[in-house]
Design a protein around this motif. Structure first.
Motif, mmCIF file in Angstrom:
data_model
loop_
_atom_site.group_PDB
_atom_site.id
_atom_site.type_symbol
_atom_site.label_atom_id
_atom_site.label_comp_id
_atom_site.label_asym_id
_atom_site.label_seq_id
_atom_site.Cartn_x
_atom_site.Cartn_y
_atom_site.Cartn_z
ATOM 1 N N GLY B 43 12.678 -4.034 -10.291
ATOM 2 C CA GLY B 43 12.722 -2.912 -9.632
ATOM 3 C C GLY B 43 12.367 -2.114 -10.007
ATOM 4 N N SER B 47 5.093 -3.532 -11.522
ATOM 5 C CA SER B 47 4.633 -4.262 -11.374
ATOM 6 C C SER B 47 3.801 -3.102 -10.512
ATOM 7 C CB SER B 47 4.912 -5.359 -10.105
ATOM 8 O OG SER B 47 5.528 -6.278 -11.061
ATOM 9 N N ASP B 58 0.217 -2.480 -3.049
ATOM 10 C CA ASP B 58 -0.023 -2.794 -1.219
ATOM 11 C C ASP B 58 0.047 -1.490 -0.381
ATOM 12 O OD1 ASP B 58 1.712 -5.089 -2.182
ATOM 13 O OD2 ASP B 58 3.305 -4.579 -2.048
HETATM 14 N N1 LIG Z 1 5.676 -2.495 -0.941
HETATM 15 C C1 LIG Z 1 6.147 -2.200 -0.931
HETATM 16 N N2 LIG Z 1 7.051 -0.822 -0.099
HETATM 17 C C2 LIG Z 1 8.257 -0.434 -0.367
HETATM 18 N N3 LIG Z 1 8.721 -0.649 -1.305
HETATM 19 C C3 LIG Z 1 8.562 -1.586 -2.553
HETATM 20 C C4 LIG Z 1 6.659 -2.332 -2.280
HETATM 21 N N4 LIG Z 1 6.744 -2.796 -3.970
HETATM 22 C C5 LIG Z 1 7.581 -2.400 -4.529
HETATM 23 N N5 LIG Z 1 8.479 -1.705 -3.856
HETATM 24 C C6 LIG Z 1 9.643 -1.046 -4.268
HETATM 25 O O1 LIG Z 1 9.324 -0.206 -5.320
HETATM 26 C C7 LIG Z 1 10.081 -0.341 -6.671
HETATM 27 C C8 LIG Z 1 9.168 -1.051 -7.743
HETATM 28 O O2 LIG Z 1 9.262 -2.540 -7.185
HETATM 29 P P1 LIG Z 1 7.973 -3.167 -8.831
HETATM 30 O O3 LIG Z 1 7.569 -4.513 -7.742
HETATM 31 O O4 LIG Z 1 6.811 -2.158 -9.239
HETATM 32 O O5 LIG Z 1 9.266 -3.982 -9.833
HETATM 33 P P2 LIG Z 1 9.195 -4.422 -10.885
HETATM 34 O O6 LIG Z 1 9.571 -4.131 -12.020
HETATM 35 O O7 LIG Z 1 7.527 -5.338 -11.269
HETATM 36 O O8 LIG Z 1 10.135 -6.039 -10.023
HETATM 37 P P3 LIG Z 1 9.857 -7.239 -10.993
HETATM 38 O O9 LIG Z 1 9.999 -6.904 -12.694
HETATM 39 O O10 LIG Z 1 10.922 -7.713 -10.515
HETATM 40 O O11 LIG Z 1 8.659 -7.913 -10.529
HETATM 41 C C9 LIG Z 1 11.386 -1.423 -6.396
HETATM 42 O O12 LIG Z 1 12.171 -0.619 -6.138
HETATM 43 C C10 LIG Z 1 10.950 -1.727 -4.904
HETATM 44 O O13 LIG Z 1 11.543 -2.090 -4.123
#
Ligand SMILES: Nc1ncnc2c1ncn2[C@@H]1O[C@H](COP(=O)(O)OP(=O)(O)OP(=O)(O)O)[C@@H](O)[C@H]1O
Ligand SMILES: [Mg+2]
Lengths: 318, 342
Positions: B43, B47, B58
C-alpha cells in the motif's frame, strides 16, 4: 484431444441422453392420473365404453410392454396416433415444427444483429448514452411481459395503422411475402426479450473480461484499444454468451406458447398446450421428445462452438 | 547516464471519499543498464508508481504533477495513443505478478508474441515468427518450434512468466518495469526467473525497475534501491550501502524486521503501527507516528522532509538536517552499523 474425437464423444453422449428422455417421457404421461379414454369420450363416458377404448389403445397392458412397443415405434418414426384428431403424431409434429422453426429462424438473427453489437458498444463506452440506452432496452425487454408487447404491437401496427395482418399464418411455400408480413409482429415481440437477455449478457461478459490481467498486459505491450477490445476482449467474452444464445435458441422453438396463441400461429408451443389440455398422450409424448431432441442438438452445436473458440475445453476433457 | 528521470511525480486517485495521493512528489533516476529496486510495505504506492510510467493506472487514477522523462520524451504528458504507438512494449515494457493471468487464454503464445513484434518492428508475420521462436529459446522454453503453437494453459506458471518476459523484451525496450514478477511463483522457480531477468537485462542492455516487497529479491539482483513509505521515496541508495548503512529510520526498521539481514526469501515482517491513510496523511514526516527517532518539531508539524544527500544516500529525514542536528545534538540512535559505509 483432436477435434473429431471431441465431436464423436459429444455425439455419442446423445444416445444415453435421448434414451433417458424417452423413459421419462413415457413415464410422466402414464403416471398422471385420469384416463385418456375418459377424456376422449367426454360426457358420454360409461365404464363399459371406457374399458373398450382402453383395450383398443392398449392401455391395459403392463407398462414395460407398452414402453418397449412405443419405443420400437418411435425408432421407426411411428409416434402413434393423436387421440384428438386421429392423425399420425409424426405428421402433425412435422407440420408444426416447420412453423415454429420459421419463427425461430427469423427471430434469432434479428435478436443477434441488435443484441451483440449493442452489448459490445455499451461495454466499450461504459456510462455513455449508448450504455444507458442499452440498459433501458434491457430493462424494458425483460420486464414487459410478452403478451403485453405482443398485444401492443398488434393494436398499433395491425389494428390502428393497418400495415400488417392482425394474426394468422401463411406458409412461405404458398406466398413468401405474405408469410413474412404475418411473421413481422410475432418475430418483433419475441426478439425483444431475446435482445434484452443476450445484450445484457454480452455487456457484462465484456466488462468482466476487460478487468482481466491479460488486458492490462496487452495494453502494456502497446496494443491499440481497438485490437484489445475487438481482437481479444470480444473473443473471450463471447464464449459465455454462446451458451446463453444456445438456451435462447432452444427455448424459442417450444417456449413461444403465448406468441403463438396471440397471433394464432399453429406452431409447436400451441400444439403442446392443446395436447396437454386434451390429454392427447401420444401427441404430448411426441412433442416432448421432439423438443428434447431439439435442445440436445442445439446444446451439441453450442458446445462445439464453445470448444472451437476456447482451447481450454478440449484439453480439459481429455 | 540516466535512462529515465522522474521528477516530482505525483499520482492521485479520485475516490468516493476524497482524493488519495498514492505517490507524492517522487524524484529519482534510473541509469543505463541498471536494476533499480523499489521496496516498501503493502500500500505504499509501489505499483502505482510503476503503473504511472506507461499510464496504466486504474481508471480513477492520474498523474497529478511532475514529469517522467525517457529518451527526451515526457511520458507524463503523452496521450494514450502516443504511448501505445511509440513507447509501450517498444521502448518500455511492463510485466506483472500473475503469469497465469497475463496471457490471453484463447490465443497461442506464438500469436501473442507475433502481434507484439509486428506492432512495433518492421517485420512480416513470417520473420516475426522466426524471431518469436528465438525469443522463446532465449528465455529457456524447450522445443520452441513446437511449443510456439500451444495455448497458455499448457504451460506452467514459471514457463508462462518466461514467455511474458519474452514478449516484454521482444522489441528490445530500454526499460522493463517488473511489478512483483516472482511473487506468484513457487519459491524454487523464483530464483530462476530472477536469474533470467538479470541475464537478459545484461545481454539486451535493458534497465529494470524491480518492484517488490521482498528484500531478498532486492539483495539478489538490484544495483540500487528506492525505499517507499506512504507515497514518498524516503531513501535511495546503492544496494550494499542500503544494507550496510540504512539512513532512514523506516529503512532501519525494515531491515531490522528481517532475522537474517542478507538472507533470501524473507518477507518483511510487521513494524509496529500502521501506514497512514493517504487521504489524510500526517503532517510533517509521514513516518513520524511510527518513528522511534523523532528529532524535533519539524518531524511532526513541518513539511514533508526535503531530501538530504548523506554520503551518497538520498534520504528524506530531518535527522540529517544541519539545523536539527545542532539544536538537538544530533540524532539519538542511528543504527548504522560501524564500518558499514566506506
Ligand atoms: N484504483 C484505486 N483507487 C483508489 N485507491 C487506490 C487505487 N489503487 C491503489 N489505491 C491506493 O493507493 C495506495 C497505493 O497502492 P499500490 O497498489 O500502489 O500499493 P503497493 O505498494 O503496490 O502495494 P502492494 O505491495 O500491496 O502491491 C494504497 O493506499 C491503495 O489503497
Ligand atoms: Mg503492488
Amino acid at each position: 484431444m483432436q477435434w473429431y474425437e471431441y465431436f464423436l464423444k459429444r455425439v455419442l453422449l446423445f444416445i444415453p441422453i435421448m434414451w433417458g428422455v424417452s423413459i421419462f417421457v413415457f413415464l410422466i404421461v402414464h403416471l398422471v392420473p385420469g384416463s385418456p379414454a375418459v377424456t376422449m369420450l367426454g360426457a358420454q363416458a360409461t365404464p363399459e365404453l371406457v374399458e373398450e377404448i382402453e383395450r383398443e389403445l392398449g392401455l391395459h397392458r403392463p407398462m414395460p410392454v407398452q414402453y418397449v412397443e412405443w419405443l420400437a415405434g418411435v425408432l421407426q418414426g411411428d409416434l402413434g396416433t393423436s387421440y384428438s384428431n386421429r392423425r399420425p403424431v409424426a405428421s402433425v409434429l412435422a407440420e408444426r415444427f416447420w412453423v415454429s422453426l420459421q419463427l425461430v429462424l427469423m427471430t434469432f438473427p434479428v435478436a443477434f444483429v441488435f443484441a451483440i453489437p449493442l452489448g459490445i458498444a455499451a461495454a466499450m463506452k461504459k456510462h455513455s448514452k449508448v450504455d444507458y440506452a442499452s440498459m433501458g432496452i434491457g430493462v424494458i425487454g425483460v420486464s414487459i411481459p410478452t403478451f403485453f408487447s405482443a398485444v401492443l404491437l398488434m393494436t398499433v401496427f395491425a389494428v390502428w395503422l393497418g400495415w400488417l395482418p392482425v394474426s394468422g399464418y401463411v406458409s412461405p411455400r404458398e406466398d413468401l411475402l405474405e408469410s413474412i408480413r404475418h411473421m413481422i409482429l410475432p418475430v418483433t415481440s419475441m426478439a425483444l426479450v431475446a435482445i434484452a437477455v443476450m445484450m445484457r449478457m454480452m455487456r457484462s461478459s465484456m466488462l468482466d473480461t476487460v478487468g482481466e490481467e491479460y488486458i492490462r498486459f496487452l495494453k502494456a505491450k502497446g496494443m491499440s484499444r481497438r485490437t484489445i477490445m475487438l481482437g481479444h476482449a470480444l473473443k473471450n467474452s463471447f464464449i459465455p454468451v454462446i451458451t446463453i444464445m444456445g438456451l435462447q435458441f432452444g427455448y424459442m422453438l417450444s417456449g413461444a406458447v403465448v406468441i403463438e396463441e396471440i397471433f394464432a400461429i399453429p406452431g409447436l408451443g400451441r400444439t403442446i398446450l392443446q395436447a396437454v389440455l386434451q390429454r392427447d398422450y401420444p401427441l404430448v409424448q411426441g412433442s416432448v421428445l421432439l423438443i428434447a431432441l431439439w435442445f440436445a442438438v442445439v446444446n451439441l452445436v453450442t458446445d462445439l462452438a464453445v470448444a472451437y473458440l476456447d482451447p481450454r475445453i478440449m484439453e480439459g476433457d481429455s | 547516464m540516466a535512462r529515465l528521470s522522474v521528477t516530482d511525480l505525483s499520482v492521485t486517485y479520485r475516490t468516493g471519499d476524497g482524493d488519495l495521493t498514492a505517490v507524492d512528489r517522487v524524484t529519482f533516476d534510473i541509469q543505463d543498464n541498471e536494476i533499480f529496486g523499489i521496496v516498501g510495505e503493502s500500500g505504499c504506492g509501489k505499483s502505482t508508481l510503476g503503473d504511472s510510467f506507461l499510464q496504466l493506472l486504474d481508471e480513477n487514477g492520474s498523474i497529478s504533477g511532475g514529469s517522467i522523462v525517457y529518451d527526451g520524451m515526457d511520458l507524463a504528458a503523452m496521450t494514450d495513443r502516443e504511448l501505445a504507438d511509440e513507447v509501450r512494449g517498444n521502448k518500455i515494457s511492463m510485466i506483472f505478478q500473475d503469469p497465469n493471468a497475463s496471457l490471453d487464454p484463447v490465443y497461442t503464445v506464438g500469436q501473442q508474441l507475433v502481434e507484439t513484434i509486428t506492432k512495433h518492428l518492421d517485420m512480416n508475420k513470417k520473420a516475426a515468427r522466426e524471431r518469436a521462436i528465438e525469443l522463446l529459446d532465449d528465455v529457456g522454453i524447450p522445443d520452441p518450434e513446437d511449443r510456439i503453437d500451444n495455448y497458455p494453459h499448457s504451460f506452467s506458471g514459471g514457463q508462462l512468466q518466461r514467455i511474458v518476459i519474452a514478449i516484454a523484451l521482444s522489441c528490445e525496450p530500454g526499460l522493463l518495469i517488473a511489478d512483483e514478477p516472482t511473487t506468484g511463483l513457487d519459491v524454487s522457480i523464483q530464483a530462476q526467473i530472477l536469474d533470467l531477468l538479470e541475464e537478459l537485462a545484461e545481454s539486451h542492455e535493458t534497465s529494470i525497475v524491480m518492484i517488490t516487497h521482498d528484500l531478498g529479491v532486492v539483495a539478489e539482483i538490484c544495483d540500487r534501491v528506492g525505499v517507499m513509505y506512504a507515497g514518498n521515496m524516503v531513501e535511495i541508495a546503492p544496494i550494499q550501502q542500503l544494507f550496510d548503512a540504512p539512513r532512514h529510520p523506516y529503512t532501519q526498521a525494515l531491515l531490522d524486521s528481517i532475522p537474517e539481514r542478507h538472507g533470501m526469501k524473507e518477507d518483511l515482517t510487521v513494524i509496529p503501527g500502521h501506514p497512514p491513510d493517504l487521504r489524510q496523511p500526517p503532517t510533517g514526516c509521514r513516518y513520524n507516528p511510527r518513528c522511534d527517532q523523532v528529532c524535533g518539531m519539524e518531524c511532526e508539524t513541518g513539511d514533508v522532509p526535503p531530501t538530504y544527500d548523506v554520503e551518497g544516500t538520498d534520504v528524506m529525514c530531518y535527522l540529517y538536517d544541519e539545523g536539527v542536528n545542532e539544536a538537538y545534538e544530533g540524532p539519538t540512535n542511528i543504527v548504522a552499523e560501524p564500518g558499514g559505509d566506506d
